[in-house]
Design a protein around this motif. Structure first.
Motif, PDB file in Angstrom:
ATOM      1  N   GLY A 284      23.453  77.709  -5.223  1.00 21.57           N
ATOM      2  CA  GLY A 284      24.154  79.257  -4.770  1.00 21.57           C
ATOM      3  C   GLY A 284      25.379  79.595  -5.613  1.00 21.57           C
ATOM      4  O   GLY A 284      25.771  78.815  -6.468  1.00 21.57           O
ATOM      5  N   ASN A 443      17.086  83.910  -4.560  1.00 25.07           N
ATOM      6  CA  ASN A 443      18.617  83.298  -5.156  1.00 25.07           C
ATOM      7  C   ASN A 443      18.907  83.973  -6.484  1.00 25.07           C
ATOM      8  O   ASN A 443      20.153  84.233  -6.826  1.00 25.07           O
ATOM      9  CB  ASN A 443      18.462  81.871  -5.593  1.00 25.07           C
ATOM     10  N   ASN A 471      23.932  87.273  -1.747  1.00 24.95           N
ATOM     11  CA  ASN A 471      23.981  85.852  -2.145  1.00 24.95           C
ATOM     12  C   ASN A 471      25.614  85.668  -2.640  1.00 24.95           C
ATOM     13  O   ASN A 471      26.070  84.639  -2.622  1.00 24.95           O
ATOM     14  CB  ASN A 471      23.152  85.540  -3.674  1.00 24.95           C
ATOM     15  N   CYS A 491      25.396  89.647  -7.801  1.00 19.91           N
ATOM     16  CA  CYS A 491      25.294  88.488  -6.898  1.00 19.91           C
ATOM     17  C   CYS A 491      24.176  87.143  -7.263  1.00 19.91           C
ATOM     18  O   CYS A 491      24.117  86.269  -6.982  1.00 19.91           O
ATOM     19  CB  CYS A 491      25.084  88.380  -5.386  1.00 19.91           C
TER      20      CYS A 491
END
Length: 802
Positions: A284, A443, A471, A491
């Motif tokens: 992440g 993601n 994200n 992101c």
């Protein structure tokens, strides 16, 4: 700033200095050869936090009499003494930027060494830090207006600056003698919602913790003892240092005697000098500061005298900038050397995203880790993303009318339709791509999005959430939107690491590596008769790609070629040549399906996530073989029961085997290369084996590779790119192209289908016989401080005569 008592005074007072100067202390006659000055904990240009462990090497015949050491006009001679035959000392109070350290003795002339010091907030080699970045707080705070929820820091004071530096704290714990207890953290972090105004919930400590708070001077009735690997039996008391480094929060845990001092030049004896560095899983790129995801309560290492270390910026879930992560490990190791003493070796450990970070350390900066014990492993995130992106496109394509009509017209049952998906995906069944879609399919989203989820593993039906998320874990008003907020925070992992990839021509988005141009999905399935020519052509007509804002589009994805060059040169695509310098024990369990459950699973589906496929370990091995002609540094232990997490027995065996391996390597003082040393030091236990799924006790090691491969829960599958013709190495981010050639399809396509295929691939199809676009050897140890592309670190600074 760390404070330590001074060592023996050699030229200690102004009067003594004046007298000795007249007598020759610091009298540097031009005929005297100069001393040599070295930094021991890191390179002289990579020093952090104002401290550096320094050695003064005397020329032949010279004596330490009259030693004089100065830095920035300050006399630091008293920090130095002869220790274990070496003249060493910890120099503290270094100024930010360049410092000049000068040393001389009575009969050795002066030399100087330029030392460049960076604050503990970083960065050093990873380039400018991404903003905004939200510091953790002593007490977690719910989201308010334009501020996201904050995570609890586990520290008692607030951050003192924008780099989220927080005052370091120390806590003592003791191991209990309880026969049954929990190794969960005794001070867990509160649970904080990512995108919510709901107040954070409090995490409750375990009811029966194995580690309890210790009060200095007390002797709890349940205080355990432990015997270290040097044979010393000591009270099992652990000191945990918690602080911040490079904007991450870290924990350092080690056996500790509260009644005795500990300095880097005189460490307490129960520390064996070995470091276990734990890397956290997942992936992440939140813009928030967290505590480490891994627990310091690792009994198998602490009890033997190891130091256990973690930093949230080396947890893949919290930081997908692999250069910044590697930099953080470098900074942590220097801090340990300057605070605790010399490190004998560093062993990394991690599963999934944690294995990525271990492999990335070995590829980006060989030498930071001496060895690693990893599980559920991937080589790196850039090439793993190939499978993630392909699965997202394929799962979406299978729900499009053109594909569904083909299945209906052919009269296929759901099982038959899913068999075709599995053949195209290369997986055990259709759920491998479902798992990727649900776990990490979003993601790479750059802005606010509505998450999409496969809700039926039989039909592949997709549901879309009704709530926006992102994200960055920032308020939606601060995040990129193509129409309403084009300059908002982006992101994706590439945008989180803009300092590495650089920005595209629009000056807003980061360059990226996503690409599927020329990829013929299902090619091997066509050739094997698993799908028809019509299905093959239709699939490639409708699969499409994603644009630079992560939106599904009809056109194929196109990588930024500059990003491809960086990915390979920097080692961000894991280099087999670089990995060969690190010892690896890879523990591989079964996680190839969400519906085909292996023996021993009692908590399904929680015990499986469906993405850690068997073939990944052998893909890493293939990179080693292709680069070096061998995989002497890598061992694979497979297990066919209980899912993808190795048992405590196997994990401990790997830990002890790696300890033996690295101890032998460090004892080898020959001039052999590190690759040769790793091969020569390899213990007998460091060899491939498997535990068959039929072995309920998981106790019989099978070394017959064919027998292992025949086990249904150890059998290797593949990936969509491999079915499309790509190599097992899975390291071609963007393929070179060749024209569509009818002869390549063995008459399985009609003239009309060939015409349609040529329209899809008007610029050509992948030529897998050639290297990928931009594919090149990794350089290793690049710095991005000066900007785009990275530059090899300059020659290490050395001292020169003054």
């Amino acid at each position: 700033m760390k404070q330590y008592p001074p060592g023996p005074a050699l030229c200690a007072t102004p009067l003594a200095l004046a007298i000795m100067l007249l007598a020759g202390c610091g009298s540097n006659g031009s005929d005297d050869p100069p001393v040599q000055i070295k930094t021991l904990s890191t390179r002289a240009d990579l020093v952090t936090d104002g401290d550096a462990m320094v050695e003064i090497v005397l020329p032949s015949g010279a004596q330490a009499d009259g030693l004089k050491v100065e830095v920035g006009g300050r006399d630091v001679s008293s920090a130095f003494a002869l220790r274990n035959g070496r003249l060493t000392g910890l120099v503290t109070g270094l100024a930010a930027g360049e410092n000049t350290l000068v040393a001389s003795t009575r009969n050795a002339s002066a030399a100087e060494l330029k030392i460049t010091n960076t604050g503990r907030g970083g960065p050093i080699i990873s380039g400018p830090q991404t903003v905004p970045y939200v510091c953790a707080t002593p007490v977690p705070q719910a989201a308010t207006g334009t501020l996201p929820a904050t995570h609890a820091s586990g520290l008692g004071t607030a951050a003192v600056d924008a780099q989220c530096n927080i005052a370091t704290e120390y806590k003592l714990y003791y191991k209990t003698t309880a026969a049954s207890c929990s190794f969960a953290l005794p001070d867990p972090s509160p649970n904080v919602p990512f995108d919510s105004t709901t107040p954070p919930t409090t995490a409750t400590p375990p009811a029966n913790p194995c580690f309890k708070p210790y009060t200095v001077g007390s002797t709890p009735a349940d205080l355990a003892t432990t015997t270290t690997d040097s044979g010393a039996t000591v009270p099992y008391i652990v000191r945990v240092e918690r602080g911040t480094m490079n904007r991450g929060i870290y924990d350092i845990a080690v056996l500790f005697d509260p009644a005795k001092p500990w300095t880097p030049v005189e460490p307490q004896a129960q520390w064996n000098g070995k470091v276990l560095y734990q890397f956290g899983a997942s992936t992440g790129q939140p813009r928030r500061q967290f505590r480490p995801a891994t627990a310091w309560t690792d009994d198998k290492s602490l009890s033997r005298g190891f130091m256990v270390v973690a930093n949230s910026l080396t947890d893949s879930l919290q930081n997908s900038n692999r250069v910044m992560m590697t930099e953080t490990v470098m900074m942590m190791k220097e801090h340990i050397s300057d605070s605790y003493g010399a490190i004998k070796y560093t062993m990394g450990s991690g599963c999934s995203g944690g294995s990525i970070n271990a492999n990335m350390n070995a590829s980006i900066a060989p030498g930071l880790l001496d060895g690693m014990t990893i599980s559920c492993a991937y080589p790196d995130s850039e090439s793993t993303l190939l499978e993630v992106n392909d699965c997202v496109l394929l799962v979406e394509a299978y729900q499009k009318p053109a594909w569904l009509n083909l299945m209906t017209t052919a009269g296929l049952t759901p099982a038959q339709a899913n068999a075709k998906k599995a053949a195209i995906n290369g997986h055990r069944d259709q759920t491998g791509c479902h798992a990727w879609f649900n776990r990490f399919g979003t993601n790479a989203q750059v802005g606010n999005y509505f998450a999409r989820t496969v809700v039926d593993n039989t039909t592949g039906a997709i549901n879309q959430a009704s709530t926006l998320t992102n994200n960055c874990q920032l308020p939606t008003s601060q995040v990129f939107d193509k129409t309403s907020n084009p300059n908002g925070a982006r992101c994706s992992a590439w945008d989180w690491a803009t300092s590495i990839w650089g920005k595209s021509g629009d000056g807003n988005r980061s360059r990226e590596t996503r690409d599927n141009t020329g990829v013929q999905y299902g090619l091997k399935a066509l050739m094997d008769g698993a799908i028809t020519g019509e299905e093959f052509v239709t699939l490639n007509e409708i699969v499409g790609g994603v644009d630079k804002d992560s939106q599904l589009v009809a056109a194929r994805s196109q990588a930024d070629t500059t990003a491809l060059d960086i990915a390979y040169k920097a080692g961000i695509v894991m280099s087999g040549q670089q990995l060969a310098k690190t010892a690896v024990i890879d523990m591989r369990g079964y996680d190839d399906s969400l519906i085909d459950v292996p023996p021993g699973i009692t908590a399904f589906p929680q015990a499986l996530v469906g993405i850690h496929h068997q073939w990944r370990s052998f893909s890493i091995r293939d990179r080693l073989d292709k680069a070096n002609g061998n995989h002497d540094n890598q061992v694979i232990w497979r297990f066919g029961r209980n899912g993808f997490t190795p048992s405590a027995t196997m994990a401990t065996s790997a830990f002890l085997t790696m300890d033996e391996w690295l101890t032998k390597v460090k004892a080898d003082t020959s001039t052999a290369t590190i690759e040769q040393k790793l091969k020569a030091a390899k213990p007998a236990g460091a060899s491939d084996h498997c535990l068959l799924s039929t072995d309920a006790a998981q106790a019989t090691k099978v070394t017959d590779t064919a027998a292992c491969d025949a086990d249904p829960y150890l059998r290797k599958s593949a990936s969509p790119r491999q079915v499309a013709g790509g190599p097992l190495t899975e390291d071609v981010l963007k393929c070179q192209l060749k024209p569509v050639n009818a002869a390549d399809y063995n008459g399985l396509l009609s003239a009309a289908q060939l015409t349609r295929l040529q329209a899809v691939f008007s610029t050509g199809v992948c030529d897998w016989s050639k290297p990928g676009v931009g594919q090149q050897p990794a350089v290793g140890w690049l710095t991005f401080a000066a900007g785009l592309g990275g530059q090899p670190l300059p020659a290490e600074p050395v001292s020169r005569a003054r």
